[in-house]
Design an enzyme around this catalytic site. Structure first.
Site, PDB file in Angstrom:
ATOM      1  N   ASN A  98       0.593  -0.917  -0.279  1.00  0.00           N
ATOM      2  CA  ASN A  98      -0.023  -0.495  -0.343  1.00  0.00           C
ATOM      3  C   ASN A  98       0.905   1.097  -0.197  1.00  0.00           C
ATOM      4  O   ASN A  98       0.405   2.420  -0.867  1.00  0.00           O
ATOM      5  CB  ASN A  98      -1.002  -0.293   1.317  1.00  0.00           C
ATOM      6  CG  ASN A  98      -1.203   1.063   1.528  1.00  0.00           C
ATOM      7  OD1 ASN A  98      -1.887   1.827   0.498  1.00  0.00           O
ATOM      8  ND2 ASN A  98      -1.434   1.934   2.496  1.00  0.00           N
ATOM      9  N   ASP A 187      -1.130  -6.800   3.152  1.00  0.00           N
ATOM     10  CA  ASP A 187      -0.879  -5.702   4.623  1.00  0.00           C
ATOM     11  C   ASP A 187      -2.033  -4.070   4.013  1.00  0.00           C
ATOM     12  O   ASP A 187      -1.741  -4.205   3.188  1.00  0.00           O
ATOM     13  CB  ASP A 187       0.377  -5.126   4.799  1.00  0.00           C
ATOM     14  CG  ASP A 187      -0.191  -4.462   5.651  1.00  0.00           C
ATOM     15  OD1 ASP A 187      -0.307  -4.573   6.745  1.00  0.00           O
ATOM     16  OD2 ASP A 187       0.227  -3.007   5.330  1.00  0.00           O
ATOM     17  N   GLU A 218      -5.689  -8.148   4.414  1.00  0.00           N
ATOM     18  CA  GLU A 218      -5.408  -7.057   6.056  1.00  0.00           C
ATOM     19  C   GLU A 218      -7.275  -6.015   5.570  1.00  0.00           C
ATOM     20  O   GLU A 218      -6.921  -4.798   5.494  1.00  0.00           O
ATOM     21  CB  GLU A 218      -4.827  -6.943   6.612  1.00  0.00           C
ATOM     22  CG  GLU A 218      -4.802  -6.859   7.883  1.00  0.00           C
ATOM     23  CD  GLU A 218      -4.030  -5.296   8.540  1.00  0.00           C
ATOM     24  OE1 GLU A 218      -4.080  -4.526   9.412  1.00  0.00           O
ATOM     25  OE2 GLU A 218      -3.645  -4.145   7.531  1.00  0.00           O
ATOM     26  N   ASN A 279      -3.329 -10.866  16.873  1.00  0.00           N
ATOM     27  CA  ASN A 279      -2.254 -11.299  15.716  1.00  0.00           C
ATOM     28  C   ASN A 279      -1.541  -9.823  16.251  1.00  0.00           C
ATOM     29  O   ASN A 279      -1.645  -9.585  17.405  1.00  0.00           O
ATOM     30  CB  ASN A 279      -3.476 -10.579  13.899  1.00  0.00           C
ATOM     31  CG  ASN A 279      -3.611  -8.925  14.046  1.00  0.00           C
ATOM     32  OD1 ASN A 279      -3.998  -8.524  15.401  1.00  0.00           O
ATOM     33  ND2 ASN A 279      -3.954  -8.038  13.008  1.00  0.00           N
TER      34      ASN A 279
END
Ligand code: ARE
Ligand code: CA
Length: 458
Positions: A98, A187, A218, A279
């Site tokens: 990202n 991610d 995620e 997590n």
């Protein structure tokens, strides 16, 4: 598509958070393969910033896609992938695409590349200013445009609409595919447009042995924001954070164990839900709150993870942590950027500050249960007096007692015979009679779980 983990039908992966590649290779050979684990989620493998305080989160600030990180070199990464695979355990890489490193930083990354975030200069890729969104900070999670196009905690936000950016990310993932990994954790997928992720996926090769890599995205969706997990289910699995909250609460209040999956609350369908008790973020207060159960409450944590693995919902990941006292603290280290070896004690537990929840008997031994009962549904559900039990089709039977004691005759749904309790590794057994009933006894406050399977040890 994108939901096959490529591990011969096995059902559970473990996140060996911040482990070195060399230690993961050893763990595949000495433990994970023997217990039936499908694979390992590894920490980000590509070049990242180094901060003097060496926090764990430095690995979520990429500098390039060179495979040299705090966990090891590319050669060590390849050795891990091959050695794990040789014993039937696959590798899933946490990919941070990202963004690159956060504003206000410059210097040299873990693979020796220079960078300057304020100038959007990442010559190790290379990326330059035109490949990023203009700076704005994410403040309002109620605005999907802002969540996708602005910066998450000042991390320089890549523009995945740009063909060159898509190509570079795809080149990175294709390199990992060539090396033999089986899939990816994406991610901050919530911060990328689903259509852009799809465009990157379309640039990817099949795995060398055939089939598409597994993806799990995620996306933190706890119900209160416009971005829903369902926007991403066409791209693979999606993290289901609501399930963690439900399971964490339910092991404290057994009455709730009957409805930990709540589709009325918008939870993801079982075929696309990626599930876990905790997590690496929420075990230390990063990445959204809720009532999260962790290794710091070992008894309840064991029950939560055993229930996760026994239940018939989602694709499961087990967390494996290191001990920590502050939320930024990195893995066990003897100073600088080195990471301490994972040592194994005589009783099978880990030393040097590694918790190794995955080696706790009521967690590690439940992996075989989940593999054995795959595809079956819950039956003979019993929930009373802080005791829970159910069968999974006619393949397995599970029971758990909140205060560690249970003494009850129950319908197991299983054929007659003698069965080993997987949790005690056969020190205790269960005899099922011709009508499927059995006398279920639990007498261990620390590991208050019983699990038996057809075709298991006897
Ligand atoms: C660090 C510093 C920051 C600094 C930044 C840049 O802590 O102060 O500005 O560096 O220099 C991890 C850490 C961060 C760390 C970052 C980069 O958690 O503290 O920042 O690495 O080093 C949101 C996202 C979700 C994200 C969580 C943490 O939606 O994707 O925040 N989770 C992943 C990883 C993290 C990682 C990153 C993303 C970044 O798992 O480990 O961050 O790569 C509500 C919303 C959620 C939101 C949550 C928390 O619940 O619904 O969407 O999660 O609040 O804000
Ligand atoms: Ca973004």
């Amino acid at each position: 598509e994108y939901t096959d983990p490529h591990c011969d039908g096995k059902q559970t992966i473990v996140h060996l958070f911040e482990w070195k590649w060399a230690d993961i290779a050893l763990e595949c050979e000495r433990f994970l393969s023997k217990k039936g684990f499908c694979g390992v989620q590894v920490s980000p493998a590509n070049e990242h910033i180094y901060k003097d305080s060496a926090p764990w989160w430095q690995r979520y600030q990429p500098i390039s896609y060179k495979l040299q990180s705090r966990s090891g070199t590319e050669a060590e990464f390849v050795d891990m992938v091959n050695r794990c695979r040789a014993v039937g355990v696959r590798i899933y890489v946490d990919v941070v695409v990202n963004h690159m490193a956060g504003l206000g930083q410059s210097g040299v990354g873990s693979a020796g590349s220079n960078f300057n975030s304020d100038n959007y200069d990442f010559p190790g890729v290379p990326f330059t200013r035109e490949h990023f969104h203009p700076h704005c900070e994410i403040k309002n999670y109620g605005d999907p445009n802002e969540v996708r196009n602005c910066y998450l905690v000042a991390l320089t936000d890549l523009d995945q609409h740009n063909d060159y950016v898509r190509d570079k990310i795809a080149e990175f993932l294709n390199h990992l595919i060539d090396l033999g990994v089986a899939g990816f954790r994406v991610d901050a997928a919530k911060h990328m447009w689903p259509a852009d992720i799809s465009a990157i996926q379309q640039r990817l090769k099949d795995l060398p042995e055939g089939g598409r890599p597994m993806f799990y995205h995620e996306v933190i969706d706890q119900g209160g924001e416009p971005i829903k997990t369902q926007e991403y289910t066409g791209l693979g699995y999606v993290t289901e954070f609501r399930y963690s909250i439900k399971i964490g609460q339910a092991v404290q209040n057994f009455d709730q164990l009957g409805n930990v999956v709540d589709f009325g609350w918008g939870m993801t369908d079982s075929g696309h839900a990626f599930v876990f008790v905790d997590n690496h973020d929420n075990q230390r207060g990063h990445g959204g709150g809720g009532s999260i159960m962790t290794f710091k409450r070992p008894r309840e944590y064991r029950m939560a993870t055993a229930y996760l693995l026994a239940n018939d919902y989602g694709f499961t990941r087990v967390m494996s942590s290191y001990d920590f006292h502050s939320s930024d603290q990195g893995p066990p280290s003897s100073g600088g950027q080195n990471i301490k070896d994972v040592t194994i004690n005589g009783d099978g537990s880990c030393g040097n500050g590694w918790i190794c929840e995955h080696r706790w008997p009521s967690i590690g031994n439940m992996v075989a249960f989940r593999n054995a009962v795959a595809g079956t549904s819950k039956q003979n559900f019993y929930l009373q007096n802080n005791e829970v039990a159910f069968s999974r089709g006619n393949k397995g039977f599970f029971a758990m007692a909140k205060n560690g004691h249970m003494d009850k005759t129950l319908q197991t749904g299983l054929p007659a015979g003698d069965y080993c309790n997987l949790i005690t590794e056969c020190r205790t057994k269960v005899t099922v009679d011709g009508s499927g009933n059995a006398h279920i006894v639990i007498n261990d406050p620390n590991e208050p779980v019983l699990a038996i399977i057809v075709g298991g040890p006897s």
